[in-house]
Design a protein around this motif. Sequence first.
Motif, PDB file in Angstrom:
ATOM      1  N   ARG A 259       0.972  -0.864   0.207  1.00 30.10           N
ATOM      2  CA  ARG A 259       0.083  -0.285  -0.081  1.00 30.10           C
ATOM      3  C   ARG A 259       0.965   1.079   0.275  1.00 30.10           C
ATOM      4  O   ARG A 259       1.772   1.481   1.002  1.00 30.10           O
ATOM      5  N   LEU A 260       0.483   2.223  -0.824  1.00 32.71           N
ATOM      6  CA  LEU A 260       1.333   3.375  -0.646  1.00 32.71           C
ATOM      7  C   LEU A 260       0.721   4.195   0.957  1.00 32.71           C
ATOM      8  O   LEU A 260       0.108   4.344   1.122  1.00 32.71           O
ATOM      9  N   GLU A 261       1.821   4.100   1.767  1.00 29.53           N
ATOM     10  CA  GLU A 261       2.176   5.031   2.168  1.00 29.53           C
ATOM     11  C   GLU A 261       2.468   6.403   2.767  1.00 29.53           C
ATOM     12  O   GLU A 261       2.803   7.336   3.614  1.00 29.53           O
ATOM     13  N   LYS A 262       3.497   6.439   1.635  1.00 28.62           N
ATOM     14  CA  LYS A 262       4.256   8.259   1.917  1.00 28.62           C
ATOM     15  C   LYS A 262       4.213   8.747   0.508  1.00 28.62           C
ATOM     16  O   LYS A 262       5.007   7.720  -0.846  1.00 28.62           O
ATOM     17  N   GLU A 263       4.873   9.367  -0.211  1.00 35.08           N
ATOM     18  CA  GLU A 263       5.077  11.070  -1.360  1.00 35.08           C
ATOM     19  C   GLU A 263       5.885  11.221  -0.827  1.00 35.08           C
ATOM     20  O   GLU A 263       5.547  12.300  -0.495  1.00 35.08           O
ATOM     21  N   THR A 264       7.002  11.961  -1.975  1.00 33.93           N
ATOM     22  CA  THR A 264       7.677  12.422  -1.482  1.00 33.93           C
ATOM     23  C   THR A 264       8.276  13.292  -2.347  1.00 33.93           C
ATOM     24  O   THR A 264       8.535  14.856  -2.418  1.00 33.93           O
ATOM     25  N   GLY A 265       7.575  13.753  -3.733  1.00 39.59           N
ATOM     26  CA  GLY A 265       7.770  14.040  -4.195  1.00 39.59           C
ATOM     27  C   GLY A 265       8.235  14.103  -5.826  1.00 39.59           C
ATOM     28  O   GLY A 265       7.864  13.921  -6.806  1.00 39.59           O
ATOM     29  N   LYS A 266       9.294  13.008  -4.941  1.00 47.12           N
ATOM     30  CA  LYS A 266      10.107  12.535  -6.719  1.00 47.12           C
ATOM     31  C   LYS A 266       9.887  11.005  -6.219  1.00 47.12           C
ATOM     32  O   LYS A 266       9.564  10.236  -7.436  1.00 47.12           O
ATOM     33  N   TYR A 267       9.915  10.463  -5.199  1.00 46.23           N
ATOM     34  CA  TYR A 267       9.868   8.986  -4.395  1.00 46.23           C
ATOM     35  C   TYR A 267       8.207   8.902  -4.264  1.00 46.23           C
ATOM     36  O   TYR A 267       8.022   9.014  -3.548  1.00 46.23           O
ATOM     37  N   LEU A 268       8.142   7.481  -4.405  1.00 43.44           N
ATOM     38  CA  LEU A 268       6.791   6.626  -3.698  1.00 43.44           C
ATOM     39  C   LEU A 268       6.907   5.817  -2.799  1.00 43.44           C
ATOM     40  O   LEU A 268       7.805   5.075  -4.030  1.00 43.44           O
ATOM     41  N   ILE A 269       6.388   6.214  -1.813  1.00 45.32           N
ATOM     42  CA  ILE A 269       6.986   4.771  -0.874  1.00 45.32           C
ATOM     43  C   ILE A 269       5.787   3.673  -0.979  1.00 45.32           C
ATOM     44  O   ILE A 269       4.721   4.197  -0.181  1.00 45.32           O
ATOM     45  N   PHE A 270       6.309   2.066  -1.029  1.00 43.52           N
ATOM     46  CA  PHE A 270       4.880   1.321  -0.622  1.00 43.52           C
ATOM     47  C   PHE A 270       5.392   0.364   0.765  1.00 43.52           C
ATOM     48  O   PHE A 270       6.900   0.172   0.207  1.00 43.52           O
ATOM     49  N   VAL A 271       4.452   0.145   1.359  1.00 47.52           N
ATOM     50  CA  VAL A 271       4.935  -0.606   2.742  1.00 47.52           C
ATOM     51  C   VAL A 271       4.190  -2.249   2.182  1.00 47.52           C
ATOM     52  O   VAL A 271       2.546  -2.358   2.229  1.00 47.52           O
ATOM     53  N   ARG A 272       4.527  -3.467   2.511  1.00 44.43           N
ATOM     54  CA  ARG A 272       4.434  -4.419   2.657  1.00 44.43           C
ATOM     55  C   ARG A 272       2.733  -4.518   3.284  1.00 44.43           C
ATOM     56  O   ARG A 272       3.454  -4.496   4.783  1.00 44.43           O
ATOM     57  N   LYS A 273       2.296  -5.081   3.281  1.00 46.73           N
ATOM     58  CA  LYS A 273       0.834  -5.113   4.555  1.00 46.73           C
ATOM     59  C   LYS A 273       0.929  -5.977   5.451  1.00 46.73           C
ATOM     60  O   LYS A 273       1.615  -7.439   5.138  1.00 46.73           O
ATOM     61  N   VAL A 274       0.513  -6.071   6.593  1.00 46.40           N
ATOM     62  CA  VAL A 274       0.882  -7.139   7.749  1.00 46.40           C
ATOM     63  C   VAL A 274      -0.691  -8.035   7.564  1.00 46.40           C
ATOM     64  O   VAL A 274      -1.410  -7.154   7.530  1.00 46.40           O
ATOM     65  N   ASN A 275      -0.351  -9.476   7.213  1.00 48.82           N
ATOM     66  CA  ASN A 275      -1.059  -9.833   7.123  1.00 48.82           C
ATOM     67  C   ASN A 275      -1.216 -10.981   8.561  1.00 48.82           C
ATOM     68  O   ASN A 275      -0.325 -10.905   9.408  1.00 48.82           O
ATOM     69  N   HIS A 276      -2.815 -10.444   9.662  1.00 54.82           N
ATOM     70  CA  HIS A 276      -2.864 -10.845  10.691  1.00 54.82           C
ATOM     71  C   HIS A 276      -3.853 -12.983  10.714  1.00 54.82           C
ATOM     72  O   HIS A 276      -4.356 -12.695   9.334  1.00 54.82           O
TER      73      HIS A 276
END
Length: 276
Positions: A259-276
């Motif tokens: 899921r997309l968690e942060k944008e810096t302007g130049k980069y998109l930061i995706f973080v793996r979802k935690v499976n419960h």
Amino acid sequence: MAQIIELMLSSFERAKENGSYFLFYILALGLGLAIAWERYGKSKTENNWMLEEAKQRIPLWPFLYALLSLLLVVANPAAIFFWNKLSPMADQYTKTWPFLMLIFVSAYGIVCFLGLVREEKQKVILLAGFILIIGLAGNCYGLLPRENHRPNNEEEKLVAEYLQEKEENLHLLAPQEVLEYVGMFVPQIKPVYGKDLYTPNLDLGIMDSYDPSLMGLYEAMKNPQENIGQIAESAYLYDCHVLVVDSFENAPDQVGNYRLEKETGKYLIFVRKVNH
């Protein structure tokens, strides 16, 4: 074939400062052809600028070798095509450049040129000119700005600061600028692949430990807008916790297991979802 030619041109421009130093190589080849023409040509010119004794004494084989290596190997798309088939790695084409003996032939051409000039005063002027031109060659004679040169790394710094807030044992997949910055300032972050994968002649045998499909992933990272699905799928297979890609329009809020968690302007930061 068009892709092979594009590879040749882009690789040469990156590694040789837009081809500036190659000018001396071409000038050396031109000098060799001029000497051969004057020595073996049927028509003789009067009042030639070449010193006759030097013209007859200069060996021509280095110029011939340089010309053949250029035409048959380095500037030959067919040779590069078969080279890539033999070793299908990005920028492996640069390993053909030693065939040119670029430094030797260029220096040999300068020495021969000075030996052909008649007056000592002219030799001094020419030598000073060569030194000046060589000094300017690294920046393409001041005509073109260096690409990809940034006075700072603010965007990469933002990504690094974000990663520092996460757990230490992260696996990261990111563009090479981010990988290199994070490698220097956040060494506890583990990249999926390192600089030795994409830098010619730097692997030192380490490449044997990499999965060959990682090079395909590295190439896909250059165009995330079209390859984001493939990138996310590969990142998950390589147990990647954080995925950083170059920013693009209409980026999805979620792709695969990320899921997309942060944008810096130049980069998109995706973080793996935690499976419960």
